[in-house]
Design an enzyme around this catalytic site. Structure first.
Site, PDB file in Angstrom:
ATOM      1  N   GLY A  34      44.825  13.128  13.525  1.00 56.25           N
ATOM      2  CA  GLY A  34      45.968  12.806  12.648  1.00 56.25           C
ATOM      3  C   GLY A  34      47.280  13.067  13.374  1.00 56.25           C
ATOM      4  O   GLY A  34      47.433  14.094  14.018  1.00 56.25           O
ATOM      5  N   ARG A  96      40.885   8.514  15.934  1.00 54.13           N
ATOM      6  CA  ARG A  96      39.761   9.438  15.749  1.00 54.13           C
ATOM      7  C   ARG A  96      38.590   8.724  16.418  1.00 54.13           C
ATOM      8  O   ARG A  96      38.144   7.686  15.938  1.00 54.13           O
ATOM      9  CB  ARG A  96      39.489   9.670  14.265  1.00 54.13           C
ATOM     10  CG  ARG A  96      40.699  10.263  13.507  1.00 54.13           C
ATOM     11  CD  ARG A  96      40.276  10.747  12.130  1.00 54.13           C
ATOM     12  NE  ARG A  96      41.403  11.010  11.247  1.00 54.13           N
ATOM     13  CZ  ARG A  96      42.085  12.160  11.224  1.00 54.13           C
ATOM     14  NH1 ARG A  96      41.770  13.115  12.052  1.00 54.13           N
ATOM     15  NH2 ARG A  96      43.072  12.318  10.364  1.00 54.13           N
ATOM     16  N   ASP A 127      41.267  20.345  15.581  1.00 54.70           N
ATOM     17  CA  ASP A 127      39.969  20.829  16.083  1.00 54.70           C
ATOM     18  C   ASP A 127      39.101  19.739  16.708  1.00 54.70           C
ATOM     19  O   ASP A 127      38.430  19.983  17.711  1.00 54.70           O
ATOM     20  CB  ASP A 127      39.223  21.645  15.022  1.00 54.70           C
ATOM     21  CG  ASP A 127      38.700  20.806  13.879  1.00 54.70           C
ATOM     22  OD1 ASP A 127      39.248  19.706  13.658  1.00 54.70           O
ATOM     23  OD2 ASP A 127      37.754  21.249  13.196  1.00 54.70           O
ATOM     24  N   THR A 150      48.967  19.438  14.327  1.00 51.67           N
ATOM     25  CA  THR A 150      48.382  18.965  13.063  1.00 51.67           C
ATOM     26  C   THR A 150      49.201  19.547  11.921  1.00 51.67           C
ATOM     27  O   THR A 150      49.626  20.700  11.998  1.00 51.67           O
ATOM     28  CB  THR A 150      46.898  19.392  12.887  1.00 51.67           C
ATOM     29  OG1 THR A 150      46.537  19.267  11.493  1.00 51.67           O
ATOM     30  CG2 THR A 150      46.633  20.826  13.299  1.00 51.67           C
ATOM     31  N   ASP A 152      48.120  20.434   9.177  1.00 53.86           N
ATOM     32  CA  ASP A 152      47.306  21.347   8.358  1.00 53.86           C
ATOM     33  C   ASP A 152      47.452  22.822   8.732  1.00 53.86           C
ATOM     34  O   ASP A 152      47.098  23.698   7.934  1.00 53.86           O
ATOM     35  CB  ASP A 152      45.826  20.964   8.452  1.00 53.86           C
ATOM     36  CG  ASP A 152      45.518  19.681   7.710  1.00 53.86           C
ATOM     37  OD1 ASP A 152      46.408  19.168   7.021  1.00 53.86           O
ATOM     38  OD2 ASP A 152      44.374  19.195   7.822  1.00 53.86           O
ATOM     39  N   ASP A 154      45.607  24.538  10.512  1.00 60.67           N
ATOM     40  CA  ASP A 154      44.293  25.188  10.382  1.00 60.67           C
ATOM     41  C   ASP A 154      43.649  25.484  11.735  1.00 60.67           C
ATOM     42  O   ASP A 154      42.442  25.308  11.913  1.00 60.67           O
ATOM     43  CB  ASP A 154      43.362  24.299   9.538  1.00 60.67           C
ATOM     44  CG  ASP A 154      43.213  22.900  10.122  1.00 60.67           C
ATOM     45  OD1 ASP A 154      43.995  22.535  11.016  1.00 60.67           O
ATOM     46  OD2 ASP A 154      42.309  22.171   9.675  1.00 60.67           O
ATOM     47  N   ARG A 187      56.764  18.839 -19.286  1.00 64.59           N
ATOM     48  CA  ARG A 187      55.328  18.626 -19.104  1.00 64.59           C
ATOM     49  C   ARG A 187      54.839  19.296 -17.818  1.00 64.59           C
ATOM     50  O   ARG A 187      55.568  19.337 -16.835  1.00 64.59           O
ATOM     51  CB  ARG A 187      54.930  17.155 -18.993  1.00 64.59           C
ATOM     52  CG  ARG A 187      55.903  16.145 -19.448  1.00 64.59           C
ATOM     53  CD  ARG A 187      55.279  14.789 -19.343  1.00 64.59           C
ATOM     54  NE  ARG A 187      56.039  13.942 -18.459  1.00 64.59           N
ATOM     55  CZ  ARG A 187      56.276  12.665 -18.695  1.00 64.59           C
ATOM     56  NH1 ARG A 187      55.782  12.086 -19.746  1.00 64.59           N
ATOM     57  NH2 ARG A 187      56.957  11.959 -17.851  1.00 64.59           N
ATOM     58  N   ARG A 196      42.770  19.189   4.179  1.00 64.28           N
ATOM     59  CA  ARG A 196      41.389  18.774   3.902  1.00 64.28           C
ATOM     60  C   ARG A 196      40.461  19.976   3.704  1.00 64.28           C
ATOM     61  O   ARG A 196      39.635  19.996   2.820  1.00 64.28           O
ATOM     62  CB  ARG A 196      40.912  17.945   5.086  1.00 64.28           C
ATOM     63  CG  ARG A 196      39.869  16.962   4.759  1.00 64.28           C
ATOM     64  CD  ARG A 196      39.401  16.201   5.944  1.00 64.28           C
ATOM     65  NE  ARG A 196      40.300  16.250   7.106  1.00 64.28           N
ATOM     66  CZ  ARG A 196      40.397  15.301   7.986  1.00 64.28           C
ATOM     67  NH1 ARG A 196      39.712  14.198   7.817  1.00 64.28           N
ATOM     68  NH2 ARG A 196      41.174  15.412   9.045  1.00 64.28           N
ATOM     69  N   GLY A 210      58.440  27.587  -5.820  1.00 61.84           N
ATOM     70  CA  GLY A 210      58.365  28.349  -7.066  1.00 61.84           C
ATOM     71  C   GLY A 210      57.259  27.862  -7.988  1.00 61.84           C
ATOM     72  O   GLY A 210      57.413  27.856  -9.220  1.00 61.84           O
ATOM     73  N   LYS A 239      59.793  25.690 -19.430  1.00 64.15           N
ATOM     74  CA  LYS A 239      59.894  24.255 -19.708  1.00 64.15           C
ATOM     75  C   LYS A 239      59.100  23.420 -18.711  1.00 64.15           C
ATOM     76  O   LYS A 239      58.757  22.268 -18.971  1.00 64.15           O
ATOM     77  CB  LYS A 239      61.360  23.835 -19.687  1.00 64.15           C
ATOM     78  CG  LYS A 239      62.106  24.333 -20.899  1.00 64.15           C
ATOM     79  CD  LYS A 239      63.460  23.704 -20.918  1.00 64.15           C
ATOM     80  CE  LYS A 239      64.168  24.048 -22.205  1.00 64.15           C
ATOM     81  NZ  LYS A 239      65.587  23.728 -22.103  1.00 64.15           N
ATOM     82  N   ARG A 270      51.268  15.203 -15.974  1.00 67.47           N
ATOM     83  CA  ARG A 270      51.379  14.162 -14.952  1.00 67.47           C
ATOM     84  C   ARG A 270      50.829  14.672 -13.630  1.00 67.47           C
ATOM     85  O   ARG A 270      50.857  15.881 -13.356  1.00 67.47           O
ATOM     86  CB  ARG A 270      52.842  13.731 -14.739  1.00 67.47           C
ATOM     87  CG  ARG A 270      53.425  12.924 -15.899  1.00 67.47           C
ATOM     88  CD  ARG A 270      52.773  11.546 -16.008  1.00 67.47           C
ATOM     89  NE  ARG A 270      53.372  10.744 -17.060  1.00 67.47           N
ATOM     90  CZ  ARG A 270      52.982  10.724 -18.329  1.00 67.47           C
ATOM     91  NH1 ARG A 270      51.983  11.506 -18.728  1.00 67.47           N
ATOM     92  NH2 ARG A 270      53.574   9.937 -19.213  1.00 67.47           N
ATOM     93  N   HIS A 276      50.083  10.679   2.462  1.00 67.83           N
ATOM     94  CA  HIS A 276      50.520  10.548   3.861  1.00 67.83           C
ATOM     95  C   HIS A 276      52.029  10.642   4.067  1.00 67.83           C
ATOM     96  O   HIS A 276      52.478  10.717   5.210  1.00 67.83           O
ATOM     97  CB  HIS A 276      49.982   9.241   4.454  1.00 67.83           C
ATOM     98  CG  HIS A 276      48.500   9.313   4.718  1.00 67.83           C
ATOM     99  ND1 HIS A 276      47.588   9.219   3.709  1.00 67.83           N
ATOM    100  CD2 HIS A 276      47.810   9.511   5.856  1.00 67.83           C
ATOM    101  CE1 HIS A 276      46.366   9.333   4.220  1.00 67.83           C
ATOM    102  NE2 HIS A 276      46.473   9.514   5.520  1.00 67.83           N
TER     103      HIS A 276
HETATM  104  O1  F6P Z   1      44.314  16.494   9.576  1.00 68.77           O
HETATM  105  C1  F6P Z   1      45.518  16.143   9.005  1.00 68.77           C
HETATM  106  C2  F6P Z   1      45.325  15.341   7.758  1.00 68.77           C
HETATM  107  O2  F6P Z   1      46.574  14.865   7.375  1.00 68.77           O
HETATM  108  C3  F6P Z   1      44.645  16.087   6.600  1.00 68.77           C
HETATM  109  O3  F6P Z   1      45.513  16.920   5.881  1.00 68.77           O
HETATM  110  C4  F6P Z   1      44.140  14.924   5.784  1.00 68.77           C
HETATM  111  O4  F6P Z   1      43.059  15.293   4.989  1.00 68.77           O
HETATM  112  C5  F6P Z   1      43.710  13.951   6.839  1.00 68.77           C
HETATM  113  O5  F6P Z   1      44.490  14.217   7.979  1.00 68.77           O
HETATM  114  C6  F6P Z   1      43.850  12.501   6.451  1.00 68.77           C
HETATM  115  O6  F6P Z   1      43.344  11.738   7.475  1.00 68.77           O
HETATM  116  P1  F6P Z   1      43.525  10.143   7.560  1.00 68.77           P
HETATM  117  O7  F6P Z   1      44.924   9.879   7.982  1.00 68.77           O
HETATM  118  O8  F6P Z   1      42.534   9.728   8.587  1.00 68.77           O
HETATM  119  O9  F6P Z   1      43.272   9.622   6.201  1.00 68.77           O
END
Ligand code: F6P
Length: 346
Positions: A34, A96, A127, A150, A152, A154, A187, A196, A210, A239, A270, A276
């Site tokens: 990504g 990928r 990763d 990335t 994420d 992670d 609401r 992910r 917040g 509210k 909602r 993205h």
């Molecule tokens: O790994 C980054 C990420 O943006 C994740 O947060 C998300 O789940 C995934 O890529 C989405 O991947 P794609 O762009 O292939 O749909």
């Protein structure tokens, strides 16, 4: 084995030793997986720092590992990375690539890099990218360094990944806007953010925005407790109520959770899935600075003969982490922040 064979074997061994000790003069860079804001700033830093540190050539590999396997290469110089520091995405493109997960793909990549006399490779990604990089570092003479890119966050071995700060700020901007309409019409809103497998974006956006509640994959979601929490908020005269949901939450995405809560409490709600949008846009100053520092440090690592590591930043210092640890070890969420969200949303 005859005398000539022995001499030939010794020459091959000698050349191999020379190769390993040889200074790195030609490197390549690719982005994979990504895309993340700040990748361009990172490529720029690698090229310009590399050129100023006497690298003879920096090759850009288009479309990540897919482009590597198709030898989709371009030569990069200081001018070819001009005016990209502020741009989101990655100008090299990304992919990928399933083939890089196979031994055949790794072998092919090593052959292509070898034929082009590329001695060092920098891979920017998460990763999946690092698994490919580790396999390349193990299989061939080429030196490989990974950089964490990335949204994420992670990745073990760095406090922050390139792109995370921008994604958090993008999501935060959306939540601030959602809060305006949530409060006006009174609401609850369920906002789904990316992540992910991990809840780093949700946690940081939650505290900065917040949020009344956050749901992350790391903690089992108790939907009954969530309903009670929203009821308490309503009874206190609040509210608006914003629940931030990480896309990977095990109770399902924001849509499913919201439907359950809506039916159980008979309230109108909602849902907003940010998607993205969080991956695009101009990188924040923090991401540009991190990308520039890590890009330069990756070139230094190659010039110092390092291979098989990810260059990251921990506690303000550049760090080197063996690539397999980046996905094998777990980076923990800050549980103090999780508690703080509940305390501050009274
Ligand atoms: O790994 C980054 C990420 O943006 C994740 O947060 C998300 O789940 C995934 O890529 C989405 O991947 P794609 O762009 O292939 O749909």
């Amino acid at each position: 084995m005859g005398y000539e064979d022995i001499i030939a074997a010794r020459i091959v061994a000698f050349l191999a030793r020379c190769y390993n000790k040889r200074e790195v003069k030609k490197i390549a860079v690719l982005t994979s997986g990504g895309d993340a804001p700040g990748m361009n700033a990172c490529i720029r830093a690698i090229v310009r720092y590399g050129v100023s540190h006497k690298l003879e050539e920096v090759v850009g590999i288009r479309r990540g590992y897919s482009g590597l396997l198709e030898r989709d290469f371009i030569t990069l110089g200081p001018r070819s990375v001009a005016n990209i520091i502020q741009r989101g995405g990655t100008f090299l493109g990304t992919s990928r690539c399933e083939e890089m997960k196979t031994p055949q793909g790794i072998k092919k990549a090593i052959e292509i890099l070898g034929k082009d006399c590329i001695e060092g490779l920098i891979t920017i990604g998460g990763d999946g990218t690092f698994r490919g990089a580790a396999a390349l570092a193990e299989a061939g003479d080429i030196k490989v360094i990974g950089l964490p890119g990335t949204i994420d966050n992670d990745v073990y071995g760095t406090d922050y990944t390139i792109g995370f700060d921008t994604a958090v700020n993008t999501a935060l901007d959306a939540i601030d806007k959602i809060r305006d309409t949530a409060e006006s019409l009174e609401r609850p809103f369920f906002v789904e953010v990316m992540g992910r497998h991990r809840g780093f974006i949700a946690l940081n956006v939650g505290i900065a925005g917040g949020a009344e509640d956050i749901l992350v994959p790391e903690i089992e979601t108790d939907t009954e407790e969530l309903c009670r929490s929203i009821e308490r908020d309503l009874s206190k005269g609040k509210k608006s109520s914003i629940v931030v949901v990480a896309e990977g939450d095990e109770a399902g995405g924001a849509l499913r959770i919201a439907q359950h809560v809506g039916e159980r409490l008979s309230v109108e709600y909602r849902v907003c899935v940010l998607g993205h949008v969080q991956r695009g846009g101009s990188p924040t100053a923090r991401d540009r600075i991190l990308a520039s520092k890590l890009g330069a440090a990756a070139v230094d690592a190659l010039l110092n003969g390092k291979s098989g590591y990810m260059v990251g930043e921990m506690n303000g210092e550049i760090s080197l982490t063996p690539l397999p640890e980046t996905w094998g070890k777990r980076k923990e969420l800050d549980t103090n922040l999780l508690r703080l969200i509940k305390i501050l949303s009274v």
